[in-house]
Design a protein around this motif. Sequence first.
Motif, PDB file in Angstrom:
ATOM      1  N   LEU A  18      62.558  24.804  37.700  1.00  9.51           N
ATOM      2  CA  LEU A  18      61.334  25.336  37.111  1.00  9.51           C
ATOM      3  C   LEU A  18      60.397  25.896  38.182  1.00  9.51           C
ATOM      4  O   LEU A  18      59.782  26.954  37.986  1.00  9.51           O
ATOM      5  N   MET A  19      60.267  25.177  39.299  1.00  5.75           N
ATOM      6  CA  MET A  19      59.389  25.669  40.354  1.00  5.75           C
ATOM      7  C   MET A  19      59.902  26.980  40.943  1.00  5.75           C
ATOM      8  O   MET A  19      59.122  27.895  41.227  1.00  5.75           O
ATOM      9  N   LYS A  20      61.221  27.076  41.138  1.00  3.48           N
ATOM     10  CA  LYS A  20      61.794  28.313  41.660  1.00  3.48           C
ATOM     11  C   LYS A  20      61.491  29.476  40.716  1.00  3.48           C
ATOM     12  O   LYS A  20      61.123  30.577  41.149  1.00  3.48           O
ATOM     13  N   TYR A  21      61.617  29.225  39.421  1.00  2.78           N
ATOM     14  CA  TYR A  21      61.297  30.269  38.434  1.00  2.78           C
ATOM     15  C   TYR A  21      59.800  30.580  38.441  1.00  2.78           C
ATOM     16  O   TYR A  21      59.386  31.733  38.389  1.00  2.78           O
ATOM     17  N   SER A  27      56.989  36.683  34.829  1.00  2.00           N
ATOM     18  CA  SER A  27      56.291  35.536  34.242  1.00  2.00           C
ATOM     19  C   SER A  27      54.878  35.358  34.787  1.00  2.00           C
ATOM     20  O   SER A  27      54.098  34.581  34.225  1.00  2.00           O
ATOM     21  N   GLN A  28      54.534  36.065  35.869  1.00  2.00           N
ATOM     22  CA  GLN A  28      53.226  35.858  36.491  1.00  2.00           C
ATOM     23  C   GLN A  28      52.077  36.201  35.554  1.00  2.00           C
ATOM     24  O   GLN A  28      51.008  35.610  35.607  1.00  2.00           O
ATOM     25  N   LYS A  29      52.301  37.174  34.669  1.00  2.00           N
ATOM     26  CA  LYS A  29      51.229  37.573  33.751  1.00  2.00           C
ATOM     27  C   LYS A  29      50.887  36.475  32.744  1.00  2.00           C
ATOM     28  O   LYS A  29      49.817  36.501  32.110  1.00  2.00           O
ATOM     29  N   ASP A  30      51.800  35.511  32.574  1.00  2.00           N
ATOM     30  CA  ASP A  30      51.561  34.408  31.641  1.00  2.00           C
ATOM     31  C   ASP A  30      50.779  33.267  32.275  1.00  2.00           C
ATOM     32  O   ASP A  30      50.386  32.330  31.578  1.00  2.00           O
ATOM     33  N   ILE A  74      55.218  29.881  49.990  1.00  2.00           N
ATOM     34  CA  ILE A  74      55.314  28.576  49.336  1.00  2.00           C
ATOM     35  C   ILE A  74      56.777  28.235  49.077  1.00  2.00           C
ATOM     36  O   ILE A  74      57.232  27.107  49.327  1.00  2.00           O
ATOM     37  N   GLN A  75      57.510  29.230  48.583  1.00  2.00           N
ATOM     38  CA  GLN A  75      58.928  28.998  48.312  1.00  2.00           C
ATOM     39  C   GLN A  75      59.698  28.731  49.606  1.00  2.00           C
ATOM     40  O   GLN A  75      60.617  27.903  49.630  1.00  2.00           O
ATOM     41  N   GLU A  76      59.307  29.387  50.673  1.00  2.00           N
ATOM     42  CA  GLU A  76      59.936  29.133  51.973  1.00  2.00           C
ATOM     43  C   GLU A  76      59.719  27.698  52.405  1.00  2.00           C
ATOM     44  O   GLU A  76      60.645  27.022  52.874  1.00  2.00           O
ATOM     45  N   PHE A  77      58.484  27.189  52.266  1.00  2.00           N
ATOM     46  CA  PHE A  77      58.200  25.798  52.616  1.00  2.00           C
ATOM     47  C   PHE A  77      59.024  24.842  51.765  1.00  2.00           C
ATOM     48  O   PHE A  77      59.637  23.891  52.280  1.00  2.00           O
ATOM     49  N   CYS A  78      59.049  25.090  50.458  1.00  2.00           N
ATOM     50  CA  CYS A  78      59.783  24.196  49.554  1.00  2.00           C
ATOM     51  C   CYS A  78      61.263  24.159  49.899  1.00  2.00           C
ATOM     52  O   CYS A  78      61.897  23.099  49.904  1.00  2.00           O
TER      53      CYS A  78
END
Length: 264
Positions: free
Chosen positions: A160-163, A170-173, A186-190
């Motif tokens: 879910l976090m990756k998505y 999905s950003q507009k939601d 952020i994704q790089e850190f995760c």
Amino acid sequence: MYPEWAGGDDTEGTNSEDRPLYSAIGMDNENHAFPIMLAYMPAKGQWVFWWLWKDALPMLHPGTAIKRVEGINSDADPQETRAIEGVIHIGLYPTALHGWCTWHKINRNFTNDPQYKSLLANTKNLNIASRIEVDVIVRWLWYFVKHYETQSEIEFAMMLMKYYLGDEDSQKDHIGVIPKDTRDKIQEFCTKSFFVHATKLFEVNFTGMTLKKRTTGANEGTHRALKKHTNGPKPQDNLAESCAKICGGMSQHGLRQVTHRASS
């Protein structure tokens, strides 16, 4: 003494020889921190950490306490990590698992790390909605650490976090906007610094009586209590003066009160 959990960490600024003061801290049944061992370190090499956990601590506590330790937390210092993993491997702490302090990982290595801090701050300054989005991510990281109870929950939440971070449509939601460059970091850190170390960070991987302690907050609180106490050790004290202040200059009752406040 409640030996099931122990935290190890060092602090600076307690003596004029610039020797780190190392603390091994336990917690009692009222969730108060108390020192199991305090030691001035001649260096921060693996051999020093090895000696502290293999020789010094068992000598100070020769009963059954050592064998009852089920969780040992430290920061991610590679020298300390290898030493603690080593003494566990040889069977000295037969039921113990070693973990890293997640506060260090999330706070120092992410929200306050120079390569992420300015990006996160700029995003939070866009508007209140974007601030909420960033806070949600940080809180979500803590959920991985402390609240997910099974490996399947972890894997589903990771998906879910990756998505959440990667899907542009999905950003507009979302209630707020996190710019793509910030989401990428952020994704790089995760991916590179957080999920890959799940066995050291996430409570789900620690099956013993660890009291859900996933940080070295008890050590940090003890260090603050020692150094902020009126009669506590100061950077200008020689080792004898510093030791005298720690051992005799403060009553145990006074130290416990300040330590509890500092770590709560």
